[in-house]
Write an enzyme that holds these catalytic residues in place. Structure first.
Site, PDB file in Angstrom:
ATOM      1  N   ASP A   1     -36.462  70.904 -28.275  1.00 19.81           N
ATOM      2  CA  ASP A   1     -37.403  71.815 -27.593  1.00 19.81           C
ATOM      3  C   ASP A   1     -38.769  71.148 -27.479  1.00 19.81           C
ATOM      4  O   ASP A   1     -39.003  70.088 -28.046  1.00 19.81           O
ATOM      5  CB  ASP A   1     -37.539  73.103 -28.422  1.00 19.81           C
ATOM      6  CG  ASP A   1     -37.957  72.786 -29.853  1.00 19.81           C
ATOM      7  OD1 ASP A   1     -37.072  72.649 -30.710  1.00 19.81           O
ATOM      8  OD2 ASP A   1     -39.162  72.627 -30.105  1.00 19.81           O
TER       9      ASP A   1
ATOM     10  N   ASP B   1     -41.581  72.617 -28.610  1.00 21.89           N
ATOM     11  CA  ASP B   1     -42.457  73.434 -29.463  1.00 21.89           C
ATOM     12  C   ASP B   1     -43.173  74.464 -28.575  1.00 21.89           C
ATOM     13  O   ASP B   1     -42.489  75.106 -27.767  1.00 21.89           O
ATOM     14  CB  ASP B   1     -43.405  72.553 -30.287  1.00 21.89           C
ATOM     15  CG  ASP B   1     -43.894  73.282 -31.539  1.00 21.89           C
ATOM     16  OD1 ASP B   1     -43.077  73.987 -32.157  1.00 21.89           O
ATOM     17  OD2 ASP B   1     -45.070  73.179 -31.890  1.00 21.89           O
TER      18      ASP B   1
HETATM   19  N1  ADE Z   1     -36.956  72.042 -35.403  1.00 24.56           N
HETATM   20  C1  ADE Z   1     -36.579  71.988 -34.120  1.00 24.56           C
HETATM   21  N2  ADE Z   1     -37.599  72.338 -33.299  1.00 24.56           N
HETATM   22  C2  ADE Z   1     -38.657  72.616 -34.090  1.00 24.56           C
HETATM   23  C3  ADE Z   1     -39.994  73.023 -33.847  1.00 24.56           C
HETATM   24  N3  ADE Z   1     -40.452  73.222 -32.616  1.00 24.56           N
HETATM   25  N4  ADE Z   1     -40.806  73.213 -34.927  1.00 24.56           N
HETATM   26  C4  ADE Z   1     -40.347  73.008 -36.178  1.00 24.56           C
HETATM   27  N5  ADE Z   1     -39.092  72.627 -36.451  1.00 24.56           N
HETATM   28  C5  ADE Z   1     -38.255  72.429 -35.431  1.00 24.56           C
END
Ligand code: ADE
Length: 276
Positions: free
Chosen positions: A215, A217
């Site tokens: 992703d 974030d």
């Molecule tokens: N693991 C996978 N995506 C994450 C994110 N955006 N923040 C923290 N841990 C994660």
């Protein structure tokens, strides 16, 4: 005599399929630090002994801050693991590092708050002394290079370096935090690399981590792209075959080489870091 290579594989969310090992058997173990996340699966990849451990337990019921990282690493060390290849789901803090991409981590920023980061804690039956371990390099460089070369052989694109910010969780970051981590120079964000990488180094194990980006974030303007646990799991699942293929090819490539000197050097670093 050359030391026998044994490779621990720590699976992240979705990478804990014991079928990657041949002649697999289950071992239930405990350690002076308590129980690891689950039983160990001991078996072989291309004739090389491997030990599989799902970081969050087989049922994925242990949250990042509650993983017994010390027991996990101790258990793998106790089994004779010379190396650990860890897989980890991560968010991206950089435009060019896209969901589905793979990054071979080379550095970290620690934003965890309540995790035990050393085996040398002064408790009874634990290693004696105070350990001030240098964290450069954090990840084992020879193991990292073998992973990168293996990816090239398989024509799997990887980012060769990346700094991960490990947060305490279990919540995701606020937008302001996410922007701050970008300003700090973070490329990726997750909840598990620290203290795993620290404890592996303290245990004298060659540790490297394969980060799979799931992703962006929440720093980007498009709010449809803000991280959700659904996206993390779905993207990991979609790309897990790539990571599994890579790991299966890395194992024999590691075992081809002589590691005696590297392991001795790691041991010496730890020995010289302990004040008794
Ligand atoms: N693991 C996978 N995506 C994450 C994110 N955006 N923040 C923290 N841990 C994660």
């Amino acid at each position: 005599m050359t030391k026998k290579i044994k490779i621990g594989i720590i699976g992240g969310s979705g990478l804990d399929n014991p079928d990657i090992l041949k002649n697999a058997t289950i071992k239930e173990v405990t350690t002076p630090f308590g129980n690891p996340s689950d039983f160990l699966t001991v078996g072989e990849i291309e004739g090389v002994e491997c030990v599989l451990l799902p970081r969050h337990g087989r049922k994925h019921n242990i949250m990042p801050g509650k993983v017994n990282y010390r027991a996990n690493i101790w258990a793998l060390k106790d089994q004779g693991c010379t190396h650990i290849i860890a897989a980890t789901a991560t968010g991206s803090l950089q435009e060019h590092m896209k969901p589905g991409n793979v990054v071979i981590l080379d550095n970290f920023i620690d934003r965890t708050q309540q995790r035990k980061q050393t085996f040398y804690d002064g408790e009874k039956n634990h290693p004696f002394g105070i350990c001030h371990l240098p964290m450069e390099p954090a990840f084992n460089e020879r193991t990292r290079q073998i992973i990168i070369e293996t990816a090239e052989q398989l024509k799997i694109d990887v980012h060769k370096t990346g700094t991960v910010v490990t947060i305490e969780g279990p919540r995701f970051s606020s937008k302001a935090e996410s922007h701050m981590f970008r300003q700090w120079g973070g490329h990726l964000i997750n909840m598990t690399t620290v203290p795993e990488v620290v404890l592996a180094k303290e245990a004298g194990i060659c540790y490297a981590a394969i980060a799979l980006i799931t992703d962006y974030d929440c720093w980007r303007e498009n709010k449809d792209e803000h991280v959700t646990v659904f996206d993390v799991l779905a993207t990991f699942k979609k790309n897990v075959a790539k990571v599994t293929t890579l790991i299966k090819a890395i194992v024999p490539n590691i075992a081809k080489e002589d590691w005696d000197q590297t392991i001795q050097e790691l041991k010496d670093v730890v020995k010289n870091s302990v004040m008794v």
